[in-house]
Each structure stands twice: as structure tokens, then as C-alpha cells.
Design an enzyme around this catalytic site. Sequence first.
Site, PDB file in Angstrom:
ATOM      1  N   GLY A  82       0.794  -1.239  -0.024  1.00 24.43           N
ATOM      2  CA  GLY A  82       0.010   0.116  -0.039  1.00 24.43           C
ATOM      3  C   GLY A  82       0.869   1.286   0.095  1.00 24.43           C
ATOM      4  O   GLY A  82       0.474   2.104  -0.867  1.00 24.43           O
ATOM      5  N   THR A  83       1.966   1.183   0.710  1.00 24.95           N
ATOM      6  CA  THR A  83       2.857   2.386   0.997  1.00 24.95           C
ATOM      7  C   THR A  83       3.355   2.928  -0.466  1.00 24.95           C
ATOM      8  O   THR A  83       3.160   4.080  -0.960  1.00 24.95           O
ATOM      9  CB  THR A  83       3.905   2.151   2.004  1.00 24.95           C
ATOM     10  OG1 THR A  83       3.195   2.001   3.024  1.00 24.95           O
ATOM     11  CG2 THR A  83       4.771   3.435   2.092  1.00 24.95           C
ATOM     12  N   GLN A  89      -7.921  -0.574   3.134  1.00 22.62           N
ATOM     13  CA  GLN A  89      -9.063  -1.282   3.917  1.00 22.62           C
ATOM     14  C   GLN A  89     -10.220  -1.518   3.192  1.00 22.62           C
ATOM     15  O   GLN A  89     -11.134  -2.149   3.833  1.00 22.62           O
ATOM     16  CB  GLN A  89      -9.259  -0.253   5.129  1.00 22.62           C
ATOM     17  CG  GLN A  89      -7.913  -0.243   5.962  1.00 22.62           C
ATOM     18  CD  GLN A  89      -7.394  -1.463   6.634  1.00 22.62           C
ATOM     19  OE1 GLN A  89      -8.170  -2.479   7.071  1.00 22.62           O
ATOM     20  NE2 GLN A  89      -6.321  -1.270   7.229  1.00 22.62           N
ATOM     21  N   SER A 130      -3.404  -3.377  -0.726  1.00 19.92           N
ATOM     22  CA  SER A 130      -2.368  -4.478  -0.251  1.00 19.92           C
ATOM     23  C   SER A 130      -2.756  -5.653   0.241  1.00 19.92           C
ATOM     24  O   SER A 130      -3.866  -5.778   0.777  1.00 19.92           O
ATOM     25  CB  SER A 130      -1.567  -3.480   1.054  1.00 19.92           C
ATOM     26  OG  SER A 130      -0.667  -4.222   1.654  1.00 19.92           O
ATOM     27  N   CYS A 150      -0.183   5.616  16.562  1.00 22.11           N
ATOM     28  CA  CYS A 150       0.872   6.539  16.853  1.00 22.11           C
ATOM     29  C   CYS A 150       1.597   6.201  18.251  1.00 22.11           C
ATOM     30  O   CYS A 150       1.144   5.322  18.827  1.00 22.11           O
ATOM     31  CB  CYS A 150       0.061   7.900  16.821  1.00 22.11           C
ATOM     32  SG  CYS A 150      -0.857   7.936  18.596  1.00 22.11           S
TER      33      CYS A 150
END
Length: 377
Positions: A70-71, A180, A200, A326
Site C-alpha cells: 500500500g505504501t 482497507q 495491499s 501513533c
Amino acid sequence: SMIYFDNAATTRALPAVAEKMSTMLCEQYGNPASVSAMGLAAEKEIRNAAEIIARGIHCKYDEVFFTSGGTEGDNWAIYGTAEGYKRQGQHFITTEIEHPAVKNPMKLLEEKGAEVTWLKVDRQGHISLEELANAIRPDTVLVSTILVNNETGTVQDAAAIGKLIKEKNPQCLYHVDAVQAFGKYPIDVEKMKIDLLTMSGHKIHGPKGVGMLYMRKGLKVKPLMLGGGQQRGQRPGTENGPGAAALGVACDEAFKSMKESIAHVREVKQTLLEGILALPDTQLNGDSLEEASPYVLNVTFKGLRSEVLLHALESKGIVVSAGSACDSKKKVGSPVLTAMGLPFSEIEGAIRFSFCRYNTVEEAKECLKALEELVPF
């Protein structure tokens, strides 16, 4: 036995996926670029996977490009468009609730002198179509929106967004981060007027390290890398045959069972959500059960810290994640929940439960039992 409710992070590969990968690595290991019989066999496997994907999202097989995930797909869509459409303009539009793989490339473009409009979202996590319409200009080259949000499961109306973009500026490209959503939500790139779409493999029971970028034919999007002419000159490097073929297997399974899976997973989510809301000081974050993706559930347990609850659940064999990926040490809340206007007190105790089609209602009930023991009355 373990209950795995962290499927938005990653999923277990299907046995058929692992088997296909193993066959490709050990038996069909020819180089797809070689003209030998083995090379052709490997190439055929990759083409077959591309055709499965193309049928599933209503595009052509040669608009499917295999990536490392995905990135890479998000970065390619953004940098490749910026590079290829420089002369047309340097204005980009995205949202405040994007995955870092979209947010960070957009920030870098800003640093390099491009202009980025960051669309706000409401309390449920939806952008305003009116705000989008007002933001589109003649020099806007790309609009990028996440389809199903990875933290909350909020679904943006891609069809309405695509239509709006093309009405306001037919030259402007539309990129969708569907990591997603792919295989879990009906996608038609024609109907939705999508030019670029990222997915992905490891989010849908495929292998890690492989994904796909759909790129509409005739775009001037530039490649990220230079090398041999593989993947129609757009993505050099020997193709990941094992990854692509195994991804094809995972996609095939996902598309075949999509309708039933959505209904089944909704039942799992509903069972868990209703039970959680019966506990004191709990709230649903994001969209309603009907509107959101059934695969993601984000809930705040007020007065509790998410990491504490997460580890307590893990000690009972239940895997979930904090409302955000995070760093909890930094005392910063999830940027997604922050963008939705939640105060830190409501973000601090946010937990994400994320499901797959192999989860069961029984597991949801087990999880509720554990939560009832852990959440103070």
C-alpha cells in the site's frame, strides 16, 4: 485459543495463498521476463492474477501494476502524478484523515513548493462535498481520498467524489487509497471515476510485501524507479511472481465471498458493539453501524487508557489495537480522531477492533465477557 481482532493491521494468509506462493518459489520459479517455457509459465501466472483483480474492480488487466504494498502504491500515485503533470498544475487535494502513506508524501510536496488543500471531516469522519467542490481549481492535478478509514471504518462516498471531480475539472485525477476497502467493499473504478487505486495484499489474507496500483490507461503518471522494462515500463525490477500469484488467490477468494462476508462480519461487529455500549462510559467513534464498514469498530472506554486495556485483553488471548498506531509515549492522540473533533480525554481510551470473514459471533461474545471483567463498573 487466541481471538484475533486486529485484522486492519494485518491478516493471516490463507493456506491456499501460502501453497501458491510455495509452488511459485520452488517449482514455477522462472523469470517472467525470460522467453523460456518456465518464464512464460511464470508470466501467465502473473497475468492470471491481474485478470482476477481487473474483473473484481471493473478495469483491464493491463491497468493493474503489482507493487510492494500500500505504501508504494500511495507514494507512486502521488509523486508520479506530481512529476507527470507538473506543467498542468501543482495543486493537490487530500483529507485530514489519510494514512501516513498519503499524508507524508503530500507534506513533502508542500515542502517542495506545491499547494495542498487539506479537507476537514465532520464528527463521523466524512468530508464535505461542498468544501471539495470549492477547493477544485483549473490547476488541481490530483484529489486523493481514503475509501474506508483504517482507524474508524468510516466510508467516503467515492462515486459522489469522482463525479464531482470530473464535473469541476475533467483533467484532474482521482486517487483512492482502498487498502482497507479492497475485497471487502464493492469497488467499480469506472462508475466511481477513479484513475488510480491502491490496495495491499496482507489486509485480505494475502502475502505481506505485495500490493497493487490500478492505473487508468493513458495517464502521464511517472514511474518511481528506473531499470529494465518490466510491468510495461512502469515498474522495473523482476516481477514478484510468487507474491502476485498468491495475491491473485487471495483476491479471488475475497471477491467470491464478499457479499456473504459483509453480512457475516456486520453481525460480529453488531454483537460486539451492542455489548460494549451496554458497559458504562463507552462511546462509538466514527460512523453508525449501518454506514461504516463492518470490518472496523472504534470505541472509547472513558477513564481508561487504551494501552492498559489492550495489554489486559492480550493477557486473556484477545488481540486488538489502540485507536491509533501513533506513539502513545508522545501523549499525542490519533490524528484521525483529532481531525474528527474528539477531545484527548475521548481519544486516550480508544480501542480499535477489526474483523475478518473468519471471525465469529462466538468470539465477539468471548471478547465481551473479558471486557465485562476488565471495565470497572
